[in-house]
Design a protein around this motif. Sequence first.
Motif, PDB file in Angstrom:
ATOM      1  N   ASN A  77     -11.793  29.356 -27.236  1.00 37.83           N
ATOM      2  CA  ASN A  77     -11.269  29.180 -28.602  1.00 37.83           C
ATOM      3  C   ASN A  77     -12.406  28.609 -29.458  1.00 37.83           C
ATOM      4  N   VAL A  78     -13.482  29.383 -29.491  1.00 36.89           N
ATOM      5  CA  VAL A  78     -14.756  28.889 -30.018  1.00 36.89           C
ATOM      6  C   VAL A  78     -14.774  28.907 -31.541  1.00 36.89           C
ATOM      7  N   VAL A  79     -15.251  27.796 -32.114  1.00 33.19           N
ATOM      8  CA  VAL A  79     -15.522  27.720 -33.544  1.00 33.19           C
ATOM      9  C   VAL A  79     -16.982  28.113 -33.724  1.00 33.19           C
ATOM     10  N   MET A  80     -17.204  29.237 -34.393  1.00 29.35           N
ATOM     11  CA  MET A  80     -18.575  29.727 -34.523  1.00 29.35           C
ATOM     12  C   MET A  80     -19.046  29.576 -35.958  1.00 29.35           C
ATOM     13  N   ALA A  81     -20.308  29.171 -36.132  1.00 22.75           N
ATOM     14  CA  ALA A  81     -20.880  29.030 -37.471  1.00 22.75           C
ATOM     15  C   ALA A  81     -22.301  29.570 -37.448  1.00 22.75           C
ATOM     16  N   GLY A  82     -22.660  30.319 -38.487  1.00 19.63           N
ATOM     17  CA  GLY A  82     -23.977  30.957 -38.485  1.00 19.63           C
ATOM     18  C   GLY A  82     -24.653  30.948 -39.847  1.00 19.63           C
ATOM     19  N   ALA A 120     -14.967  24.325 -28.351  1.00 17.87           N
ATOM     20  CA  ALA A 120     -16.428  24.427 -28.336  1.00 17.87           C
ATOM     21  C   ALA A 120     -16.910  24.912 -29.705  1.00 17.87           C
ATOM     22  N   VAL A 121     -18.087  24.458 -30.092  1.00 17.34           N
ATOM     23  CA  VAL A 121     -18.709  24.927 -31.329  1.00 17.34           C
ATOM     24  C   VAL A 121     -19.969  25.696 -30.957  1.00 17.34           C
ATOM     25  N   ARG A 122     -20.076  26.907 -31.485  1.00 16.16           N
ATOM     26  CA  ARG A 122     -21.238  27.762 -31.207  1.00 16.16           C
ATOM     27  C   ARG A 122     -21.995  27.993 -32.516  1.00 16.16           C
ATOM     28  N   PHE A 123     -23.242  27.569 -32.519  1.00  7.28           N
ATOM     29  CA  PHE A 123     -24.089  27.729 -33.704  1.00  7.28           C
ATOM     30  C   PHE A 123     -24.983  28.946 -33.523  1.00  7.28           C
ATOM     31  N   ALA A 124     -25.141  29.723 -34.594  1.00  4.74           N
ATOM     32  CA  ALA A 124     -26.030  30.884 -34.529  1.00  4.74           C
ATOM     33  C   ALA A 124     -26.993  30.865 -35.703  1.00  4.74           C
ATOM     34  N   TRP A 125     -28.271  31.047 -35.402  1.00  4.03           N
ATOM     35  CA  TRP A 125     -29.276  31.258 -36.445  1.00  4.03           C
ATOM     36  C   TRP A 125     -29.733  32.700 -36.281  1.00  4.03           C
ATOM     37  N   TRP A 126     -29.332  33.515 -37.250  1.00  5.60           N
ATOM     38  CA  TRP A 126     -29.500  34.967 -37.119  1.00  5.60           C
ATOM     39  C   TRP A 126     -30.898  35.427 -37.518  1.00  5.60           C
ATOM     40  N   LEU A 143     -20.842  41.861 -27.703  1.00  6.98           N
ATOM     41  CA  LEU A 143     -19.826  41.063 -27.013  1.00  6.98           C
ATOM     42  C   LEU A 143     -18.807  42.016 -26.386  1.00  6.98           C
ATOM     43  N   THR A 144     -18.242  41.601 -25.257  1.00  6.57           N
ATOM     44  CA  THR A 144     -17.111  42.359 -24.727  1.00  6.57           C
ATOM     45  C   THR A 144     -15.892  42.050 -25.605  1.00  6.57           C
ATOM     46  N   PHE A 145     -14.846  42.829 -25.454  1.00  2.00           N
ATOM     47  CA  PHE A 145     -13.623  42.587 -26.225  1.00  2.00           C
ATOM     48  C   PHE A 145     -13.091  41.183 -25.931  1.00  2.00           C
ATOM     49  N   GLU A 146     -13.120  40.795 -24.646  1.00  2.00           N
ATOM     50  CA  GLU A 146     -12.684  39.448 -24.266  1.00  2.00           C
ATOM     51  C   GLU A 146     -13.518  38.378 -24.955  1.00  2.00           C
ATOM     52  N   GLN A 148     -15.095  38.652 -27.741  1.00  2.92           N
ATOM     53  CA  GLN A 148     -14.729  38.628 -29.166  1.00  2.92           C
ATOM     54  C   GLN A 148     -13.440  37.829 -29.372  1.00  2.92           C
ATOM     55  N   LEU A 149     -12.501  38.006 -28.446  1.00  7.58           N
ATOM     56  CA  LEU A 149     -11.228  37.281 -28.559  1.00  7.58           C
ATOM     57  C   LEU A 149     -11.416  35.777 -28.361  1.00  7.58           C
ATOM     58  N   ASP A 150     -12.467  35.388 -27.654  1.00  5.42           N
ATOM     59  CA  ASP A 150     -12.733  33.965 -27.423  1.00  5.42           C
ATOM     60  C   ASP A 150     -13.233  33.254 -28.677  1.00  5.42           C
ATOM     61  N   ILE A 151     -13.614  34.010 -29.709  1.00  9.23           N
ATOM     62  CA  ILE A 151     -14.067  33.396 -30.960  1.00  9.23           C
ATOM     63  C   ILE A 151     -12.864  33.235 -31.886  1.00  9.23           C
ATOM     64  N   ALA A 152     -12.498  31.976 -32.147  1.00  3.45           N
ATOM     65  CA  ALA A 152     -11.319  31.726 -32.994  1.00  3.45           C
ATOM     66  C   ALA A 152     -11.610  32.106 -34.435  1.00  3.45           C
ATOM     67  N   LEU A 153     -12.826  31.816 -34.880  1.00  2.00           N
ATOM     68  CA  LEU A 153     -13.187  32.063 -36.281  1.00  2.00           C
ATOM     69  C   LEU A 153     -14.699  31.960 -36.433  1.00  2.00           C
TER      70      LEU A 153
END
Length: 299
Positions: A77-82, A120-126, A143-146, A148-153
Amino acid sequence: EMGAAAVIIYNNGPGALNGTLGEVDPASAPAAGVTQEQGAALIAQEGASVTIDLQGLVEDRTTYNVIAETQTGRHNNVVMAGAHLDSVGDGAGINDNATGSAALLETAIQMGGSPKVNNAVRFAWWGAEEHGLVGSTHYVQNLTFEEQLDIALYLNFDMIGSPNAGYFIFDGDDSDGEGAGAGPYGSAQIEAAFANYFEEVGLPTEGTDFNGRSDYGEFILNGIPAGGLFTGGDGVKTEEQVAKWGGVAGQNYDPNYHTSRDNLGNVDRVAFDRMSDGVAWVIGSYATSTEDVNGVPPR
Ligand code: PHE
Ligand code: ZN
Ligand code: ZN
Ligand code: ZN
């Protein structure tokens, strides 16, 4: 964790670079205006010597995304920010996009590797955003479909210190009715999370087009709720906006956009500071809960 993405860098036209490709018969080579195919053929043909006005292909490069995730919190249920780390060739790219990159980096440093968070928080520098969202698109598509589903937003920060700043939040539901496009279910709640924060601190905000012009594009195409902040680029500030935010009406939010003047002296540090606080607050809130920020889950 590094992710490579191949990019082909094209020159954007007038003022094109000159290139020299080895040492053979100049007579056999076109002087100027070669097509991309001709350029590629010339590069493939070793030893050809030519100085060309490179309207087309310049070079092939490999570029990278830099990704870091907290060890703590739910990894499903990852919070992703980039934020994109690259700039255009014409300048250093400080507002576009050292500002977004720095706000994320400081948030990551303050949070640390093992914060007490539920998600979990996932940071991305693109890499290579300026070449067509290359790094972020590569990442999402691989990413696999799974996964992708693990990323909450996904939260995006691209240009948050514009010198004639507007205070914009991506309009996740196209509620301003401009038809610029809405994000997946949940994007409106993300917009509301930012809007609530800025309302709390007494700073008026506006929605802005959620039309895929930055790295959130591939996320929303794949159904991942997204949002983010923006202080404006090539748009023009109105009288009404000057009344609430100050600045200069009739002038671009960032008159230095994509030029050599996009330097450290041309960042509005007040705007950057205000937006950075919003970055940290919303990331921290979602790290605590993706349900409670507005009482509505992002999805
Ligand atoms: N992605 C654009 C750039 O890097 C800037 C931008 C950000 C435009 C957000 C619209 C919304 O040049
Ligand atoms: Zn740019
Ligand atoms: Zn940018
Ligand atoms: Zn909206």
